[in-house]
Design an enzyme around this catalytic site. Structure first.
Site, PDB file in Angstrom:
ATOM      1  N   ASP A   1     -13.674 -39.783  58.576  1.00  0.00           N
ATOM      2  CA  ASP A   1     -12.902 -38.540  58.555  1.00  0.00           C
ATOM      3  C   ASP A   1     -12.133 -38.446  59.871  1.00  0.00           C
ATOM      4  O   ASP A   1     -12.731 -38.499  60.958  1.00  0.00           O
ATOM      5  CB  ASP A   1     -13.839 -37.345  58.398  1.00  0.00           C
TER       6      ASP A   1
ATOM      7  N   ASN B   1      -1.957 -31.506  61.973  1.00  0.00           N
ATOM      8  CA  ASN B   1      -0.989 -30.996  60.994  1.00  0.00           C
ATOM      9  C   ASN B   1      -0.232 -29.796  61.530  1.00  0.00           C
ATOM     10  O   ASN B   1       0.983 -29.672  61.361  1.00  0.00           O
ATOM     11  CB  ASN B   1      -1.708 -30.615  59.702  1.00  0.00           C
TER      12      ASN B   1
ATOM     13  N   HIS C   1       3.253 -31.100  58.203  1.00  0.00           N
ATOM     14  CA  HIS C   1       2.602 -31.859  57.130  1.00  0.00           C
ATOM     15  C   HIS C   1       3.165 -33.267  57.005  1.00  0.00           C
ATOM     16  O   HIS C   1       2.435 -34.206  56.659  1.00  0.00           O
ATOM     17  CB  HIS C   1       2.742 -31.110  55.809  1.00  0.00           C
TER      18      HIS C   1
ATOM     19  N   ASP D   1       1.021 -36.639  57.036  1.00  0.00           N
ATOM     20  CA  ASP D   1       1.133 -37.704  56.035  1.00  0.00           C
ATOM     21  C   ASP D   1       1.376 -39.056  56.703  1.00  0.00           C
ATOM     22  O   ASP D   1       0.817 -40.086  56.296  1.00  0.00           O
ATOM     23  CB  ASP D   1       2.273 -37.395  55.065  1.00  0.00           C
TER      24      ASP D   1
ATOM     25  N   GLU E   1      -8.290 -35.974  54.432  1.00  0.00           N
ATOM     26  CA  GLU E   1      -8.267 -36.930  55.530  1.00  0.00           C
ATOM     27  C   GLU E   1      -9.511 -37.821  55.524  1.00  0.00           C
ATOM     28  O   GLU E   1      -9.813 -38.484  56.526  1.00  0.00           O
ATOM     29  CB  GLU E   1      -8.165 -36.198  56.869  1.00  0.00           C
TER      30      GLU E   1
END
Length: 488
Positions: free
Chosen positions: A357, A365, A370, A374, A400
């Site tokens: 994670d 973010n 965003h 990504d 994630e």
């Protein structure tokens, strides 16, 4: 005058002149009016070529040259009939008339080639089926009856040159419609003009010089084609004939299927009509056309089948792949776990699973947006994948979180690999991980749950570390043991 009004003025004026022409008595004045209409259409096409650039300029230049050739043929026809007072057929005027067809067909080929797509073979086969199927009635009604009976081979050759040129024009027109359709007003008017040219040729061959109201009836379609072609050249969309289109080919719609079916049935239908009404049978043309159509239809089915198989494989790949990172998704992970269970049990090798994670992903973010998040996910997936062996599998579990399946690696080897992954994680980001070794008995769900529990412990302990889960116990949950190389 505004360019958007010029073409309307030309179209309206042209229709008025055509009406005047039809009302005029036979004579050189009326025929010169006919020549003037043709010359105006050629001039408009040359104007469109001059206003355009690149391939569009060449496209309109070819069509303008074709129009000019036809107009010169008209002028020569007037000369032979009214000045030289000789029969204009056959004469050099026919050479100019026939020159129009390869020039226009070349323009159509340019248009079709520009709009070709990766699936162009299907459009080519569709156009071939339509052309071959439509040529049969054209042969039976137009070409066949005109074989023989002429005073000279030259007269025979010129007479047949028109329907054979129409076949060339038909093939180009069908190819354009099958590959891209008419996407602009100018394109639609050009197609309408070409259809009128073919209609005029067919009427001429079938009726000869039949006179209605003092005028050969075959001339009306040619006059209208001149006017519509000229209006198309002056239309604002004339520069957009080669406008970029989608790579997606025209859909195989119900209408296209019905059209192809009807065309294929023309061959047996021709024989049925001839048998029913006692006409002379066109056995050889029908037999040859049927054979060619059969081969084309089989080829069309084969191409469509290959495309469907490719689409099925692509859909299966999409269903098993995470679209953002390109990694296997949860569905693929579950299937791979079952396979690795069987293989590692059979080969008696360890199977280790890690759940990773990315730390503080929400904060990342919020900072970079965003799209930045990504990019981090995709970049981490690419960087980590480069360090894995062919036996390992990295999958995106959700958000994630990632799962790394490592058959053949024990806990120490798995921890060493995770340490290597830490060093290549992009944007100086860190991750937490829970590590679980399969005991040979627990279910995939239980193994994932143990790794997830260990991951939660790693995040609780401060993140940027790996926590190892002990084998499951029958009486108590797994004890959690921090890794020796846990980060601070």
């Amino acid at each position: 005058m505004d360019s958007s009004r010029v073409w309307r003025a030309y179209l309206l004026g042209g229709m008025v002149v055509v009406a005047i022409y039809l009302a005029m008595p036979y004579g050189i004045g009326r025929d010169l009016t006919y020549v003037a209409i043709g010359m105006s259409s050629a001039t408009a096409a040359f104007v469109a070529a001059a206003r355009s650039r690149g391939g569009v300029r060449m496209l309109w230049a070819l069509m303008a040259a074709g129009q000019l050739a036809a107009a010169v043929g008209d002028a020569m026809w007037v000369y032979y009939e009214h000045v030289a007072e000789v029969d204009p057929f056959p004469s050099p005027a026919d050479a100019f008339y026939l020159l129009q067809y390869p020039l226009v067909a070349g323009a159509l080929l340019m248009l079709a080639r520009h709009h070709r797509s990766p699936e162009n073979r299907e459009a080519l086969l569709d156009s071939a089926i339509l052309t071959v199927g439509l040529v049969l009635p054209y042969w039976v009604l137009v070409i066949g009856p005109n074989l023989g009976g002429y005073e000279s081979p030259l007269e025979q050759l010129i007479t047949l040159g028109y329907p054979f040129s129409d076949v060339l024009l038909l093939a180009g027109l069908v190819l354009v419609l099958a590959t891209s359709r008419a996407r602009t007003a100018a394109g639609r008017m050009v197609i309408a003009a070409m259809i009128l040219v073919m209609a005029g040729d067919m009427i001429f061959v079938l009726t000869g010089d039949a006179i209605v109201y003092g005028m050969p009836i075959s001339l009306a379609p040619f006059l209208l084609s001149y006017v519509i072609w000229g209006a198309a050249a002056l239309h604002p969309s004339a520069r957009d004939l080669l406008r970029p289109t989608s790579d997606t080919p025209p859909a195989f719609t119900t209408g296209r299927l019905l059209t192809l079916t009807a065309v294929v049935l023309l061959a047996p239908g021709t024989l049925i009509v001839q048998l029913a009404f006692g006409f002379e049978l066109s056995a050889w043309p029908v037999a040859i056309t049927s054979a060619v159509l059969f081969v084309l239809v089989v080829a069309r089915m084969a191409v469509m089948l290959r495309r469907l198989q490719h689409q099925a494989r692509r859909l299966d790949e999409i269903a098993r792949t995470d679209m953002l990172t390109g990694l296997p998704n949860r569905r693929t992970l579950d299937a791979q776990l079952v396979r690795d269970y069987e293989r590692t049990a059979h080969e008696d090798v360890p199977l280790t699973l890690a759940m990773l994670d990315l730390d503080h992903f929400k904060r990342f973010n919020d900072t970079y947006g965003h799209q930045g998040g990504d990019q981090l996910l995709a970049g981490a997936a690419r960087a980590w994948s480069l360090l894995l062996s062919s036996a390992d599998m990295l999958a995106r579990y959700g958000g994630e979180e990632f799962v790394l399946l490592m058959p053949g690696r024990d806990l120490a080897a798995a921890e060493h690999l995770l340490q290597a992954l830490r060093l290549v994680t992009p944007h100086e980001q860190t991750f937490s991980a829970g590590l679980a070794l399969w005991d040979g008995r627990e279910t995939p769900l239980r193994l994932l749950r143990r790794a997830d529990t260990a991951l939660y412990a790693a995040k609780t302990a401060g993140r940027d570390r790996v926590v190892r889960a002990d084998p499951p116990s029958e009486t108590e949950g797994p004890s959690l043991e921090p890794s020796a190389f846990a980060g601070g």
